[in-house]
Design an enzyme around this catalytic site. Sequence first.
Site, PDB file in Angstrom:
ATOM      1  N   LYS A  13       0.778  -1.224   0.022  1.00 34.90           N
ATOM      2  CA  LYS A  13      -0.094   0.184   0.086  1.00 34.90           C
ATOM      3  C   LYS A  13       1.025   1.363   0.063  1.00 34.90           C
ATOM      4  CE  LYS A  13      -3.583  -2.858   2.026  1.00 34.90           C
ATOM      5  NZ  LYS A  13      -4.789  -2.883   2.773  1.00 34.90           N
TER       6      LYS A  13
ATOM      7  N   HIS B 250      -8.303  -3.470  -6.510  1.00 29.17           N
ATOM      8  CA  HIS B 250      -8.231  -3.703  -4.897  1.00 29.17           C
ATOM      9  C   HIS B 250      -9.342  -2.653  -4.366  1.00 29.17           C
ATOM     10  CE1 HIS B 250      -7.029  -3.272  -1.030  1.00 29.17           C
ATOM     11  NE2 HIS B 250      -6.111  -4.154  -1.035  1.00 29.17           N
TER      12      HIS B 250
ATOM     13  N   GLU C  87      -9.631  -0.694  -1.782  1.00 24.54           N
ATOM     14  CA  GLU C  87      -9.289   0.467  -1.652  1.00 24.54           C
ATOM     15  C   GLU C  87      -9.335   1.369  -2.871  1.00 24.54           C
ATOM     16  OE1 GLU C  87      -5.519  -0.458   0.322  1.00 24.54           O
ATOM     17  OE2 GLU C  87      -6.693  -1.200   1.887  1.00 24.54           O
TER      18      GLU C  87
ATOM     19  N   GLU D 176     -10.661 -10.837  -1.402  1.00 21.58           N
ATOM     20  CA  GLU D 176     -10.492 -10.025  -0.375  1.00 21.58           C
ATOM     21  C   GLU D 176     -11.744  -9.427   0.175  1.00 21.58           C
ATOM     22  OE1 GLU D 176      -6.108  -8.638  -0.006  1.00 21.58           O
ATOM     23  OE2 GLU D 176      -7.322  -7.281  -1.260  1.00 21.58           O
TER      24      GLU D 176
ATOM     25  N   GLY E 255      -7.861  -5.027   6.778  1.00 14.62           N
ATOM     26  CA  GLY E 255      -7.134  -4.105   7.947  1.00 14.62           C
ATOM     27  C   GLY E 255      -8.154  -4.121   9.388  1.00 14.62           C
TER      28      GLY E 255
ATOM     29  N   SER F 148      -6.472  -9.388   6.720  1.00 10.70           N
ATOM     30  CA  SER F 148      -6.148  -9.717   8.066  1.00 10.70           C
ATOM     31  C   SER F 148      -5.322 -10.978   7.904  1.00 10.70           C
ATOM     32  CB  SER F 148      -7.303  -9.712   9.155  1.00 10.70           C
ATOM     33  OG  SER F 148      -7.710  -8.444   8.998  1.00 10.70           O
TER      34      SER F 148
HETATM   35  P1  13P Z   1      -4.312  -6.690   5.554  1.00 14.68           P
HETATM   36  O1  13P Z   1      -3.625  -7.723   5.530  1.00 14.68           O
HETATM   37  O2  13P Z   1      -3.789  -5.458   6.314  1.00 14.68           O
HETATM   38  O3  13P Z   1      -5.659  -6.836   6.099  1.00 14.68           O
HETATM   39  O4  13P Z   1      -4.531  -5.878   3.991  1.00 14.68           O
HETATM   40  C1  13P Z   1      -5.174  -6.624   3.163  1.00 14.68           C
HETATM   41  C2  13P Z   1      -5.060  -6.345   1.724  1.00 14.68           C
HETATM   42  O5  13P Z   1      -5.664  -5.337   1.495  1.00 14.68           O
HETATM   43  C3  13P Z   1      -3.960  -6.662   0.674  1.00 14.68           C
HETATM   44  O6  13P Z   1      -4.261  -6.425  -0.340  1.00 14.68           O
END
Ligand code: 13P
Length: 267
Positions: free
Chosen positions: A15, A98, A100, A170, A176, A216
């Site tokens: 990220k 993704h 995000e 995901e 997160g 996570s």
């Molecule tokens: P986390 O492992 O921090 O939950 O993030 C997952 C993620 O978004 C990987 O692309």
Amino acid sequence: MEQVTRRRVICGNWKMYKTIDQALHFIDELSPIVANANCNVYLAVPFTAIKLMADKAKELHISIGAQNMNDATEGAFTGEVAALMVKDAGASFVLLGHSERRRVFKEDNAFINRKVKRALQSDLEPILCIGETFEEREEGRTQEVLKEQLTACLNGVDRELAKKLIVAYEPVWAIGSGKAATSEIAEEIQSFCRETLASLFDAEVADRTPLLYGGSVTSENSKDFLNQPNIDGLLIGSASLHPESFAKIIQLCQNSASSNDSLAKGE
Ligand code: 13P
């Protein structure tokens, strides 16, 4: 049907973390551990670190990728980066779709679809991310949402090129949050995704596509996911920021006795 080779992939997604110095330091610490890795180690790093990381990672057999790219070949798109540019910097793969990017930057399936096609045309391996929100799961719409994302994001993708695809499930609620999906949920979903890929392409493409779980993931829970027959690897956010935890997950992947171990590390 001839048994298809399926790769196992452990992919970190950094990220918006790490300067170039921090990134190079990370790889120095990771290198003794991954020297003999029998799974594919991928790192999706910030654009600024791709070039130096890719140069350094080559001898370690770590693949460096981008976390995004634009769908256009080039043009007046201030702040955007083209597929050719990340490829030129040394990236071999790119994360697309993704959550995000979907949530914060309002990327929709049609835009992601154009990016997937551009990545494939540019010889970049796309890791297509899909996942449902908490509300969608509560409403019992998980499979509908995932099928819609897969169908729309892969619309018009050439079957031969689709063999380069990786799909990461995901769930948005797991990213997160410290609340990973159970390995049973992740397996059920990835089995559904494999069926969906078979209907969109064919059984061969579906069988050879690595399916990852993300959300996570820690060094404590990764083994449960890796032991599932339809989970071929992991997409890891925060636990990939520290060489110790990332290395531990790579080692667990090497040692995990998954039923698809016989399929490990194909090309
Ligand atoms: P986390 O492992 O921090 O939950 O993030 C997952 C993620 O978004 C990987 O692309």
